[in-house]
Write a protein that holds these residues in place. Structure first.
Motif, PDB file in Angstrom:
ATOM      1  N   GLY A  38       0.830  -1.203   0.000  1.00  0.00           N
ATOM      2  CA  GLY A  38       0.000   0.000   0.000  1.00  0.00           C
ATOM      3  C   GLY A  38       0.859   1.245   0.000  1.00  0.00           C
ATOM      4  O   GLY A  38       1.985   1.234   0.504  1.00  0.00           O
ATOM      5  N   HIS A  41      -1.763   6.791   0.689  1.00  0.00           N
ATOM      6  CA  HIS A  41      -3.071   6.882   1.324  1.00  0.00           C
ATOM      7  C   HIS A  41      -3.478   8.356   1.433  1.00  0.00           C
ATOM      8  O   HIS A  41      -2.690   9.193   1.878  1.00  0.00           O
ATOM      9  CB  HIS A  41      -3.043   6.260   2.719  1.00  0.00           C
ATOM     10  N   ASP A  42      -4.722   8.650   1.062  1.00  0.00           N
ATOM     11  CA  ASP A  42      -5.192  10.034   1.119  1.00  0.00           C
ATOM     12  C   ASP A  42      -6.321  10.220   2.123  1.00  0.00           C
ATOM     13  O   ASP A  42      -7.027  11.230   2.099  1.00  0.00           O
ATOM     14  CB  ASP A  42      -5.630  10.513  -0.269  1.00  0.00           C
ATOM     15  N   ASP A  43      -6.469   9.237   3.027  1.00  0.00           N
ATOM     16  CA  ASP A  43      -7.456   9.388   4.091  1.00  0.00           C
ATOM     17  C   ASP A  43      -6.863   8.876   5.390  1.00  0.00           C
ATOM     18  O   ASP A  43      -6.088   7.915   5.406  1.00  0.00           O
ATOM     19  CB  ASP A  43      -8.748   8.642   3.753  1.00  0.00           C
ATOM     20  N   SER A  46      -7.275   5.001   6.535  1.00  0.00           N
ATOM     21  CA  SER A  46      -6.377   4.010   5.940  1.00  0.00           C
ATOM     22  C   SER A  46      -4.995   4.078   6.573  1.00  0.00           C
ATOM     23  O   SER A  46      -4.351   3.053   6.804  1.00  0.00           O
ATOM     24  CB  SER A  46      -6.267   4.241   4.430  1.00  0.00           C
ATOM     25  N   VAL A  47      -4.534   5.294   6.847  1.00  0.00           N
ATOM     26  CA  VAL A  47      -3.234   5.467   7.499  1.00  0.00           C
ATOM     27  C   VAL A  47      -3.244   4.812   8.874  1.00  0.00           C
ATOM     28  O   VAL A  47      -2.329   4.054   9.231  1.00  0.00           O
ATOM     29  CB  VAL A  47      -2.879   6.956   7.605  1.00  0.00           C
ATOM     30  N   ASP A  50      -3.269   0.872   8.589  1.00  0.00           N
ATOM     31  CA  ASP A  50      -1.995   0.261   8.204  1.00  0.00           C
ATOM     32  C   ASP A  50      -0.947   0.417   9.299  1.00  0.00           C
ATOM     33  O   ASP A  50      -0.163  -0.502   9.564  1.00  0.00           O
ATOM     34  CB  ASP A  50      -1.487   0.867   6.903  1.00  0.00           C
ATOM     35  N   GLN A  76       2.391   5.593   2.840  1.00  0.00           N
ATOM     36  CA  GLN A  76       1.454   4.674   3.481  1.00  0.00           C
ATOM     37  C   GLN A  76       1.098   5.158   4.882  1.00  0.00           C
ATOM     38  O   GLN A  76       0.019   4.878   5.392  1.00  0.00           O
ATOM     39  CB  GLN A  76       2.094   3.286   3.540  1.00  0.00           C
ATOM     40  N   ARG A 253      -3.653  -5.536  -1.776  1.00  0.00           N
ATOM     41  CA  ARG A 253      -3.243  -4.717  -2.923  1.00  0.00           C
ATOM     42  C   ARG A 253      -2.151  -5.411  -3.742  1.00  0.00           C
ATOM     43  O   ARG A 253      -1.330  -4.756  -4.384  1.00  0.00           O
ATOM     44  CB  ARG A 253      -2.747  -3.359  -2.423  1.00  0.00           C
TER      45      ARG A 253
END
Length: 284
Positions: A38, A41-43, A46-47, A50, A76, A253
């Motif tokens: 991954g 990440h743009d949110d 999600s960060v 992970d 990521q 992914r």
């Protein structure tokens, strides 16, 4: 479920599959270097997810008998969102890794992320000692100065040729022969200046031979790092006399990762696939 051929390059979709594979490597004397696939990440959700999985990975990898490591990408961990988000998540992972004796490698991505990645590495190496390492890409013109910046820190250095990301000629060597010369020079500087905490990340036999000669000349050792699924027989052979680590990716992914491996180096992918589908053919 990951299909045949692709599963040569990826340990599975879930952490439990990656850990099972890591245990097999551990028994073979190869250091598992585990990565949750991954990037970018743009949110925030999600960060956070992970980052939490990496901390859990550190807990689980600590149960292995030998050494273990995790490898994370800055984007990521939120670098595209904000530098403070990235640094906060990375520090929590490095802190957990130090507590569990699991090393943390910081990958290097596109050239626009280099400065923030190195700044975080320098600061965390000062705070946490030798529990963190970072990748340096020989194709970038700036890498000579970046090496000098890191040479006297406690951070370990993973040395790669580069070329995995598109580069404008204004900032990087794009000719493969010139990139090879830059890599040889970087290896020579590293062995002369550092003497330890060096990882030579390449599948190129000539470069590994060069590193071995340098190690003998400077009376030191180094770690060899390779990808899962590429030259597995050579990895086992090298592990008899060197510290060898294998990059073990996993996660949902995986398709993008496998496609990128084939697109970026058709030769390596073709040899690995040949070793999978042709009876008796071993990748070496």
């Amino acid at each position: 479920m990951i299909p045949p051929v692709a599963n040569r390059f990826v340990a599975g979709e879930r952490a439990i599959e990656a850990l099972e594979y890591a245990r097999r490597l551990d028994r073979d004397g190869v250091v598992p270097l585990v990565n949750l696939l991954g990037s970018h990440h743009d949110d925030r959700a999600s960060v956070r997810a992970d980052a939490a999985e990496y901390r859990a990975l550190a807990d689980r990898l600590a149960t292995l008998e030998g050494e273990a490591a995790i490898s994370v990408k800055p984007t990521q961990l939120g670098l595209d969102l904000d530098d403070s988000v990235f640094r906060g998540e990375l520090e929590r992972i490095v802190s957990r890794g130090r507590d569990r004796d699991v090393f943390v490698w910081l990958d290097m991505e596109e050239h626009g992320t280099v400065e923030a990645t190195l700044e975080a590495t320098v600061d965390l190496a000062a705070a946490y000692g030798d529990g963190i390492g970072v990748c340096l890409q020989a194709d970038l013109y700036r890498t000579r100065e970046d090496f000098d910046r890191l040479a006297d820190t406690d951070a370990a250095l993973r040395l790669v040729k580069g070329g995995a990301y598109p580069r404008p000629e204004a900032i990087a060597y794009t000719d493969p022969d010139r990139r090879d010369r830059a890599y040889r020079t970087l290896l020579e500087r590293a062995f002369r200046r550092r003497g330890d905490a060096i990882a030579v990340a390449t599948h190129d036999p000539a470069m590994i031979d060069h590193a071995q000669r340098l190690a003998r000349r400077h009376d030191t050792d180094f770690q060899i790092q390779m990808l899962m699924g590429v030259r597995p027989a050579a990895q086992r052979d090298l592990a008899r006399e060197h510290d060898v680590a294998q990059f073990v990716p996993y996660g949902e992914r995986w398709k993008r990762w496998v496609l990128n491996r084939g697109r970026r180096n058709v030769g390596l992918a073709a040899r690995a696939v040949g070793g999978t589908v042709i009876p008796g053919n071993r990748v070496s």
